[in-house]
Design a protein around this motif. Sequence first.
Motif, PDB file in Angstrom:
ATOM      1  N   LEU A 168      73.664  16.028  52.979  1.00 49.65           N
ATOM      2  CA  LEU A 168      73.661  16.182  54.644  1.00 49.65           C
ATOM      3  C   LEU A 168      72.656  15.880  55.179  1.00 49.65           C
ATOM      4  O   LEU A 168      72.594  15.690  56.176  1.00 49.65           O
ATOM      5  CB  LEU A 168      74.204  17.497  54.837  1.00 49.65           C
ATOM      6  CG  LEU A 168      75.605  17.536  53.832  1.00 49.65           C
ATOM      7  CD1 LEU A 168      76.051  19.604  54.170  1.00 49.65           C
ATOM      8  CD2 LEU A 168      76.404  17.431  55.480  1.00 49.65           C
ATOM      9  N   ALA A 169      71.461  16.920  54.484  1.00 50.89           N
ATOM     10  CA  ALA A 169      70.140  16.462  55.122  1.00 50.89           C
ATOM     11  C   ALA A 169      69.869  14.806  55.802  1.00 50.89           C
ATOM     12  O   ALA A 169      69.070  14.670  56.686  1.00 50.89           O
ATOM     13  CB  ALA A 169      69.052  17.110  54.532  1.00 50.89           C
ATOM     14  N   GLU A 170      69.990  13.749  54.720  1.00 51.29           N
ATOM     15  CA  GLU A 170      69.638  12.853  54.394  1.00 51.29           C
ATOM     16  C   GLU A 170      70.826  11.383  55.157  1.00 51.29           C
ATOM     17  O   GLU A 170      70.134  10.700  56.218  1.00 51.29           O
ATOM     18  CB  GLU A 170      69.562  11.817  53.145  1.00 51.29           C
ATOM     19  CG  GLU A 170      68.991  12.297  52.318  1.00 51.29           C
ATOM     20  CD  GLU A 170      68.969  11.414  50.948  1.00 51.29           C
ATOM     21  OE1 GLU A 170      67.589  12.049  50.567  1.00 51.29           O
ATOM     22  OE2 GLU A 170      69.383  10.751  50.324  1.00 51.29           O
ATOM     23  N   VAL A 171      72.372  12.384  55.894  1.00 50.85           N
ATOM     24  CA  VAL A 171      72.738  11.936  57.042  1.00 50.85           C
ATOM     25  C   VAL A 171      72.433  12.073  58.415  1.00 50.85           C
ATOM     26  O   VAL A 171      73.478  11.559  58.952  1.00 50.85           O
ATOM     27  CB  VAL A 171      74.371  11.759  56.049  1.00 50.85           C
ATOM     28  CG1 VAL A 171      75.211  11.301  57.835  1.00 50.85           C
ATOM     29  CG2 VAL A 171      74.984  11.329  54.891  1.00 50.85           C
ATOM     30  N   ALA A 172      71.974  13.619  58.851  1.00 51.09           N
ATOM     31  CA  ALA A 172      72.375  14.120  59.620  1.00 51.09           C
ATOM     32  C   ALA A 172      70.935  13.711  60.537  1.00 51.09           C
ATOM     33  O   ALA A 172      69.587  13.014  60.244  1.00 51.09           O
ATOM     34  CB  ALA A 172      72.331  15.585  59.145  1.00 51.09           C
ATOM     35  N   PRO A 173      71.435  13.181  61.634  1.00 55.37           N
ATOM     36  CA  PRO A 173      70.421  13.622  62.776  1.00 55.37           C
ATOM     37  C   PRO A 173      69.123  14.562  62.424  1.00 55.37           C
ATOM     38  O   PRO A 173      70.149  15.264  62.360  1.00 55.37           O
ATOM     39  CB  PRO A 173      70.711  12.752  63.973  1.00 55.37           C
ATOM     40  CG  PRO A 173      72.134  13.741  63.975  1.00 55.37           C
ATOM     41  CD  PRO A 173      72.867  13.164  62.908  1.00 55.37           C
ATOM     42  N   THR A 174      68.351  13.777  63.436  1.00 61.03           N
ATOM     43  CA  THR A 174      66.962  15.216  62.891  1.00 61.03           C
ATOM     44  C   THR A 174      67.613  16.302  63.010  1.00 61.03           C
ATOM     45  O   THR A 174      67.214  17.862  62.911  1.00 61.03           O
ATOM     46  CB  THR A 174      65.555  14.615  63.524  1.00 61.03           C
ATOM     47  OG1 THR A 174      65.202  13.656  62.904  1.00 61.03           O
ATOM     48  CG2 THR A 174      64.236  15.476  63.678  1.00 61.03           C
ATOM     49  N   GLU A 175      67.569  16.363  64.845  1.00 63.18           N
ATOM     50  CA  GLU A 175      68.432  17.431  66.196  1.00 63.18           C
ATOM     51  C   GLU A 175      69.305  18.436  64.826  1.00 63.18           C
ATOM     52  O   GLU A 175      69.563  19.290  65.759  1.00 63.18           O
ATOM     53  CB  GLU A 175      68.879  17.188  67.182  1.00 63.18           C
ATOM     54  CG  GLU A 175      68.950  16.158  67.642  1.00 63.18           C
ATOM     55  CD  GLU A 175      69.578  14.988  67.312  1.00 63.18           C
ATOM     56  OE1 GLU A 175      70.408  14.158  67.729  1.00 63.18           O
ATOM     57  OE2 GLU A 175      68.700  14.581  66.947  1.00 63.18           O
ATOM     58  N   LYS A 176      69.923  16.983  64.833  1.00 62.82           N
ATOM     59  CA  LYS A 176      71.543  17.965  63.902  1.00 62.82           C
ATOM     60  C   LYS A 176      71.717  19.269  62.575  1.00 62.82           C
ATOM     61  O   LYS A 176      72.434  18.854  61.752  1.00 62.82           O
ATOM     62  CB  LYS A 176      72.856  17.392  64.536  1.00 62.82           C
ATOM     63  CG  LYS A 176      73.064  17.214  65.676  1.00 62.82           C
ATOM     64  CD  LYS A 176      74.261  16.935  65.809  1.00 62.82           C
ATOM     65  CE  LYS A 176      74.826  16.330  67.784  1.00 62.82           C
ATOM     66  NZ  LYS A 176      75.660  15.298  67.658  1.00 62.82           N
ATOM     67  N   ARG A 177      70.147  18.161  61.901  1.00 61.47           N
ATOM     68  CA  ARG A 177      70.081  18.418  60.700  1.00 61.47           C
ATOM     69  C   ARG A 177      70.182  20.107  60.262  1.00 61.47           C
ATOM     70  O   ARG A 177      70.884  20.794  59.218  1.00 61.47           O
ATOM     71  CB  ARG A 177      69.062  18.133  60.017  1.00 61.47           C
ATOM     72  CG  ARG A 177      68.977  18.151  58.416  1.00 61.47           C
ATOM     73  CD  ARG A 177      66.939  17.425  58.590  1.00 61.47           C
ATOM     74  NE  ARG A 177      66.293  18.042  58.988  1.00 61.47           N
ATOM     75  CZ  ARG A 177      65.450  17.481  59.294  1.00 61.47           C
ATOM     76  NH1 ARG A 177      65.028  16.176  59.665  1.00 61.47           N
ATOM     77  NH2 ARG A 177      64.524  19.004  59.807  1.00 61.47           N
ATOM     78  N   GLY A 178      69.454  21.232  60.999  1.00 62.03           N
ATOM     79  CA  GLY A 178      70.284  22.034  60.567  1.00 62.03           C
ATOM     80  C   GLY A 178      71.282  22.980  60.668  1.00 62.03           C
ATOM     81  O   GLY A 178      71.320  23.618  59.716  1.00 62.03           O
ATOM     82  N   SER A 179      72.202  22.519  61.511  1.00 57.53           N
ATOM     83  CA  SER A 179      73.293  22.780  61.645  1.00 57.53           C
ATOM     84  C   SER A 179      74.078  22.611  60.713  1.00 57.53           C
ATOM     85  O   SER A 179      75.182  23.126  59.944  1.00 57.53           O
ATOM     86  CB  SER A 179      74.012  23.502  63.135  1.00 57.53           C
ATOM     87  OG  SER A 179      73.990  21.655  63.509  1.00 57.53           O
ATOM     88  N   LEU A 180      74.271  21.059  60.524  1.00 53.68           N
ATOM     89  CA  LEU A 180      74.732  20.682  59.894  1.00 53.68           C
ATOM     90  C   LEU A 180      74.708  20.864  57.965  1.00 53.68           C
ATOM     91  O   LEU A 180      76.015  21.003  57.055  1.00 53.68           O
ATOM     92  CB  LEU A 180      74.740  18.988  59.963  1.00 53.68           C
ATOM     93  CG  LEU A 180      75.189  18.255  60.786  1.00 53.68           C
ATOM     94  CD1 LEU A 180      75.704  16.922  60.787  1.00 53.68           C
ATOM     95  CD2 LEU A 180      76.874  18.855  60.644  1.00 53.68           C
ATOM     96  N   VAL A 181      73.161  21.093  57.751  1.00 54.99           N
ATOM     97  CA  VAL A 181      73.216  21.177  56.306  1.00 54.99           C
ATOM     98  C   VAL A 181      73.629  22.755  56.133  1.00 54.99           C
ATOM     99  O   VAL A 181      73.880  23.190  55.091  1.00 54.99           O
ATOM    100  CB  VAL A 181      71.872  21.089  55.965  1.00 54.99           C
ATOM    101  CG1 VAL A 181      71.136  21.811  54.452  1.00 54.99           C
ATOM    102  CG2 VAL A 181      71.299  19.562  56.251  1.00 54.99           C
ATOM    103  N   THR A 182      73.472  23.504  57.054  1.00 57.18           N
ATOM    104  CA  THR A 182      73.796  25.118  57.058  1.00 57.18           C
ATOM    105  C   THR A 182      75.369  25.644  56.571  1.00 57.18           C
ATOM    106  O   THR A 182      75.630  26.205  56.309  1.00 57.18           O
ATOM    107  CB  THR A 182      73.221  25.894  57.882  1.00 57.18           C
ATOM    108  OG1 THR A 182      73.654  25.463  59.366  1.00 57.18           O
ATOM    109  CG2 THR A 182      71.499  26.153  57.558  1.00 57.18           C
TER     110      THR A 182
END
Length: 447
Positions: A114-128
């Motif tokens: 998830l961290a590697e697919v997600a854009p930087t600004e959404k990484r926190g909410s997507l990974v969690t």
Amino acid sequence: MVAFVATFGGLLFGYDTGVINGAVDPMKSDLGLTAVTEGFVVSILIFGAALGAAVGGKLADRYGRKHNILMLAVIFIVGTIGCALAPVWPVLALFRFVLGLAVGGASATVPVYLAEVAPTEKRGSLVTRNEVMIVTGQFAAFVVNAVIMNVWGQHESVWRYMLVVAVLPAIALLIGMLRMPESPRWLSSQDRDGEALAVLKQVRSPERAEAEMAEVHALVREERQAQTGGWSDLAVPWIRRLVVIGAVLGIFQQLTGINSIMYYGTQLLKDSGFSSNGAIIANTANGLFSVLGVTVGIMLINKINRRTMLIGGFTLISVFHVLVGASAMFLPDSMPAKPYIILVFVVAFVFSMQGTLGPLVWLMLSEMFPLKIRSFAMGLSVFVLWMANAGVTFGFPPAMAAVGIAPTFFVFAVIGVLGIVFVATMVPETRGKTLEEFEDEIRLQHS
């Protein structure tokens, strides 16, 4: 959609760790478990998870994140069906270990993917979101256990129905992941830049995909000149420092005692003064507030710095541990409200923990490590986390029996204070930076 499908791995993680809470009593009578074999059957999943986390990280580096998650889905299906059909307890233990391999592998692979697919600004909410699915799986296990016990409780094999339910999300994970893209960062590390760019264009604007691809490609080329990721990289001081920080964060997350509540919540509430039925019902509050806590955490995680949130979480957790211990120690047993007061403070601890450290530690483990050893370091850190989990799982019941609720929770509070000191002095800030920017920054600081 990528986050939704991949986090079915987290849902399975939660369900398979939580379901044993209600299944173990009918399982004991059906399979003739003794205290020793019961402990073995319950705990072997944790040891399987520790091994699965360590091996899963390496496999994800070699064969790809998507490939690994597909393999884990198959292992979840095999392990679940094997457990549900087990004729004797050694067979059950074997398939619980198999399930543990999948649980641990998912805990190491899904956040990295998830961290590697997600854009930087959404990484926190997507990974969690993975953490949301873990606690949702545990809550679902508590509710499914209660419903199945009420409907089919008279059947000796009722525990088999509880376990086999997990095959449905495992099949959904397998089918869903077949349609998902591979990690663009992993593809680039394998010299498959065309495929990596195609994936980025699926999940970014074309201009942003090109810019991000150039950044990833430059970093991969730079790291190609160094050694491949593995144990040898721990000789580099700044990499070793990050891996140690990741492992210690995992230990502190487990030593808050969260899984003592998730595995033994019903027993704790009985010891507090609830009746057996009252404790089972009250324990669902822990599952519910676990989900609510993570939901609140996700709303805050991209707005508050990681370090600030970790220190705030440790502070709240320590306060509620002290309140649980003080209530158990100083309120008289004759007081009718005593168990309810303890329940409120336990639920407040669960809410605080799952709103801060629960998702944050997984997120930071997915963000902190350099690309060439990201999955290896994640696997190593999560292996240590699972071993700490095993220690709490084994240590909590004898500690409660030996010294009672109050001293046990006072120890948890002291560990929380040590956690505050550790975060304040050692843990770097990762919020608001691309994975590559953070890596460059840490390298420069410690080179």
